[in-house]
Each structure stands twice: as C-alpha cells, then as structure tokens.
Motif scaffolding. Structure first.
Motif, PDB file in Angstrom:
ATOM      1  N   MET A 185      60.747  76.232  89.733  1.00 36.39           N
ATOM      2  CA  MET A 185      60.353  77.441  90.461  1.00 36.39           C
ATOM      3  C   MET A 185      58.998  77.271  91.141  1.00 36.39           C
ATOM      4  N   LEU A 186      58.081  76.526  90.513  1.00 36.74           N
ATOM      5  CA  LEU A 186      56.776  76.283  91.139  1.00 36.74           C
ATOM      6  C   LEU A 186      56.928  75.445  92.405  1.00 36.74           C
ATOM      7  N   MET A 187      57.777  74.427  92.367  1.00 35.56           N
ATOM      8  CA  MET A 187      58.002  73.627  93.573  1.00 35.56           C
ATOM      9  C   MET A 187      58.760  74.417  94.628  1.00 35.56           C
ATOM     10  N   ALA A 188      59.661  75.301  94.195  1.00 38.18           N
ATOM     11  CA  ALA A 188      60.368  76.136  95.164  1.00 38.18           C
ATOM     12  C   ALA A 188      59.415  77.102  95.858  1.00 38.18           C
ATOM     13  N   MET A 189      58.404  77.575  95.131  1.00 44.00           N
ATOM     14  CA  MET A 189      57.440  78.504  95.726  1.00 44.00           C
ATOM     15  C   MET A 189      56.616  77.840  96.824  1.00 44.00           C
ATOM     16  N   LEU A 190      56.354  76.547  96.695  1.00 48.31           N
ATOM     17  CA  LEU A 190      55.599  75.846  97.734  1.00 48.31           C
ATOM     18  C   LEU A 190      56.382  75.757  99.036  1.00 48.31           C
ATOM     19  N   LYS A 191      57.704  75.854  98.966  1.00 50.84           N
ATOM     20  CA  LYS A 191      58.522  75.745 100.172  1.00 50.84           C
ATOM     21  C   LYS A 191      58.637  77.088 100.884  1.00 50.84           C
ATOM     22  N   ASN A 192      59.259  78.033 100.246  1.00 49.40           N
ATOM     23  CA  ASN A 192      59.326  79.400 100.791  1.00 49.40           C
ATOM     24  C   ASN A 192      59.650  80.372  99.674  1.00 49.40           C
ATOM     25  N   GLU A 193      59.406  81.636  99.937  1.00 50.21           N
ATOM     26  CA  GLU A 193      59.553  82.658  98.892  1.00 50.21           C
ATOM     27  C   GLU A 193      61.009  82.904  98.534  1.00 50.21           C
ATOM     28  N   SER A 194      61.902  82.831  99.511  1.00 61.74           N
ATOM     29  CA  SER A 194      63.312  83.102  99.231  1.00 61.74           C
ATOM     30  C   SER A 194      63.920  82.043  98.319  1.00 61.74           C
ATOM     31  N   LEU A 195      63.415  80.798  98.415  1.00 61.60           N
ATOM     32  CA  LEU A 195      63.964  79.718  97.592  1.00 61.60           C
ATOM     33  C   LEU A 195      63.674  79.944  96.115  1.00 61.60           C
ATOM     34  N   LEU A 265      63.025  69.269  98.856  1.00 59.59           N
ATOM     35  CA  LEU A 265      62.056  68.210  98.562  1.00 59.59           C
ATOM     36  C   LEU A 265      62.353  66.941  99.352  1.00 59.59           C
ATOM     37  N   ILE A 266      63.633  66.645  99.564  1.00 57.09           N
ATOM     38  CA  ILE A 266      63.986  65.473 100.367  1.00 57.09           C
ATOM     39  C   ILE A 266      63.556  65.666 101.819  1.00 57.09           C
ATOM     40  N   MET A 267      63.753  66.869 102.340  1.00 56.96           N
ATOM     41  CA  MET A 267      63.374  67.122 103.729  1.00 56.96           C
ATOM     42  C   MET A 267      61.863  67.043 103.922  1.00 56.96           C
ATOM     43  N   SER A 268      61.081  67.420 102.898  1.00 62.00           N
ATOM     44  CA  SER A 268      59.625  67.322 102.993  1.00 62.00           C
ATOM     45  C   SER A 268      59.087  65.982 102.504  1.00 62.00           C
ATOM     46  N   LYS A 269      59.999  65.049 102.107  1.00 69.88           N
ATOM     47  CA  LYS A 269      59.667  63.680 101.710  1.00 69.88           C
ATOM     48  C   LYS A 269      58.748  63.621 100.495  1.00 69.88           C
ATOM     49  N   GLN A 270      58.961  64.530  99.543  1.00 67.53           N
ATOM     50  CA  GLN A 270      58.235  64.498  98.279  1.00 67.53           C
ATOM     51  C   GLN A 270      59.124  63.829  97.223  1.00 67.53           C
TER      52      GLN A 270
END
Length: 340
Positions: A185-195, A265-270
């Motif tokens: 959930m912490l990594m999802a929050m870095l992407k966008n709120e809906s995720l 995460l793959i799309m942001s290359k992390q």
C-alpha cells in the motif's frame, strides 16, 4: 462486543474521529480527529481481562508518543510559511511521516503492533488492522517524502514476511501479514491515490472473510486449524483458499491488487523494490502453504467423537457468500473484462 450499548457509542465515536481526520483541511483538526479516534478505541480494547488491558496500555502509550511528535512536526510545518528554510521543511515532513508510520505500525516502527494485537478479540483486531489504517494513510497522501516511504515499504515487506515464521497465534500471524501488506500500500500510494485505495478495498475484504471465520469458531492458535472439521471438510478448504487469496496466489482475488502494483512498478522501472515485494509475498505464501499442507496431509487426524459446533447460520452464510467471491472473483472479473 455489542452486548453493551456504551461500546456501540464508542464505536460510532471512533468512526467519527476517522472521518474528521479524513475530511479536515488543517493540521489541528487532523490531530484532533486522531485523538478522538484514539480515546474511543481504548475502551473498546479493554474486555475486563488483564491481557487486553495491557494491550490497551501499550497502544495508548505508543499512540500518545506518535500524536506528540505529529503535533510538534505540524507546528514546524506551519512555521515554514514564515521562515521558509529548506531544512525546516524537510525536518517537518520527516517527523510527520515518522509519527504517522508509527501510528499505523509500519516497519521499522512496528515493535508494538504484534504485541498489542495478540491479546485482542477478533473484532478489535479487525478494527486495528483495517479501520485504524484509514486516517494515517490519508495523512501520508498529504505529505509524501519518497525516500522514507520507499525505505519503510522495503522494511515492512522484509519484517512482515520473516516475522510470520514460527508464529502459533493467529492474531500475530494476521499482524505480520498486515505489516507485509502495508509495504504494497505504501508503494501504491507513491503512484496514485486510486491505486492504494483499490488495494485497501481488497485487503479489507479478504481480512474480513478470514477474521469472520476465526470469530465464528473462536479460534486463536494454528493447531485449532488442524483439527477443525466444521461438520464438513469443504469449510476447511474454503478457509485455506481464503488464506492463499490473502497471500496473493494468482488464481484468487487477492492477486488482482498485487498485479496492478507490479505493473505500475515495472512501468516506473523500480525493479529492485518490485523484486523485494514479490519475494516477501512468496515468503508469506510459503508459511500459508505450510499451514495448509500440515493441516491436510501431516496432522489431519479425526476422532470418533466429532464435536458439533454451534455457530450462527447467518454469519456462516455471509462467510460462504464472501468466500465464493474471494475464490472465484479473479475469474469472474476476467470474464467481465473480456465481455466488455
């Protein structure tokens, strides 16, 4: 839980405190909502026994420390508008995030979380691992300091996966599972709120199913799962399917939110963070599978005198309905997506 009317009152106050925090537009009202939520949850935790009283005291001291740091860092954050030094801004963000992560029990601030949860009832445990996460996560979405959040996500993944080994209490097992899910959930929050909201919905639903069956049969230790017949082995299969769904095994519903985060995460290359999260999820699946294998293959003894459980048929019907969606949800959602 609901035998006393004052507990219903405290439950409503607890919900009101969370809603105040979520809907507030100032740091003071946010802190006030957190305090209302805290002071309403303490009486709910006390079930007139020594262990729950100890847990409520530990929870109060930890949350009071986090609230003190939060209000202090909020004042620092407001002072930035007058002095505007970069150091004050970074320090206030760091302290706010630290206090919020301590409140939700994310690693490396998770020292209190399993010890508090192991002495709670199942309804209080559900409130602690689901409802009490809502307000801190919304505060995290206001102030994002990326390096600290990534570090806590990695630590939560590692601690949640490794801490689940050699646990005999189901409440502690669910606590370490919650710490592991917090990393996603912490990594999802870095992407966008809906995720992260989508992940939280799935996480709450799957935890509700498991805690409901633990509550119905009043289970607290893993060895109770081994001898649990529940008048039909089908109930045992369904319960372990739900455990695997919570772990994120692909045929089940719990894989969908993990799939979305892995794709992000793959799309942001992390790739490094993604690898750590996947390995931690596999370790969690390992001790879930170890429980299933032991219960079905190695320790599946049946006595001649089978205990007939007296359970609530209404709650059991709700459990079966939710479990069917948990087990078949991935396939049904895939079919709906193909049809659309």
């Amino acid at each position: 839980m609901f035998n006393n009317s004052f507990k219903i009152m405290f439950l409503l106050i607890l919900m009101m405190g969370t809603l105040i925090t979520v809907s507030s537009n100032s740091w003071l009202s946010t802190w006030m909502g957190l305090e209302i939520n805290l002071l309403a949850f303490i009486p709910l935790m006390s079930d007139n026994n020594l262990m729950s009283t100890e847990s409520s005291l530990k929870y109060f001291l930890t949350q009071a420390l986090a609230s003190t740091v939060f209000i202090f860092s909020s004042i620092l954050y407001l002072m930035e508008n007058f002095y505007s030094p970069q150091t004050t801004l970074m320090l206030s963000k760091f302290l706010i995030l630290t206090s919020v992560l301590l409140k939700m029990g994310a690693a490396p601030f998770h020292f209190w979380f399993p010890n508090v949860m192991c002495n709670l009832s199942w309804l209080n445990s559900f409130i602690l691992i689901v409802w009490q996460k809502i307000a801190p996560f919304f505060i995290l979405s206001y102030v994002i300091y990326k390096p600290l959040i990534i570090f806590c996500a990695i630590m939560s993944a590692i601690c949640g996966a490794i801490g689940g080994f050699n646990q005999t209490l189901l409440t502690k097992l669910m606590a370490y599972s919650s710490i592991n899910h917090m990393s996603w959930m912490l990594m999802a929050m870095l992407k966008n709120e809906s995720l992260w909201l989508n992940y939280f919905y799935f996480y709450s639903f799957l935890n509700m199913i498991l805690i409901l069956i633990f509550f119905i049969f009043n289970m607290s230790h893993i060895n109770q799962l081994f001898y649990l017949q529940m008048n039909s082995k089908m109930f045992k299969f369904i319960m372990f399917f739900n455990l695997l769904s919570l772990g994120g095994l692909p045929p089940f519903l719990g894989f969908i939110p993990k799939w979305l985060i892995i794709q992000s995460l793959i799309m942001s290359k992390q790739f490094l963070v993604m690898t750590i999260l996947i390995i931690s999820a596999l370790i969690s699946l390992f001790f879930y599978l170890r429980m299933c294998y032991t219960a079905f293959m190695l320790n599946n003894s049946e006595t001649n005198w089978l205990l007939k459980y007296q359970y609530n048929n209404f709650l059991m019907n709700i459990y079966l309905l939710c479990s069917s969606f948990s087990i078949l949800g991935f396939m049904s959602i895939s079919m709906i997506y193909i049809m659309l």
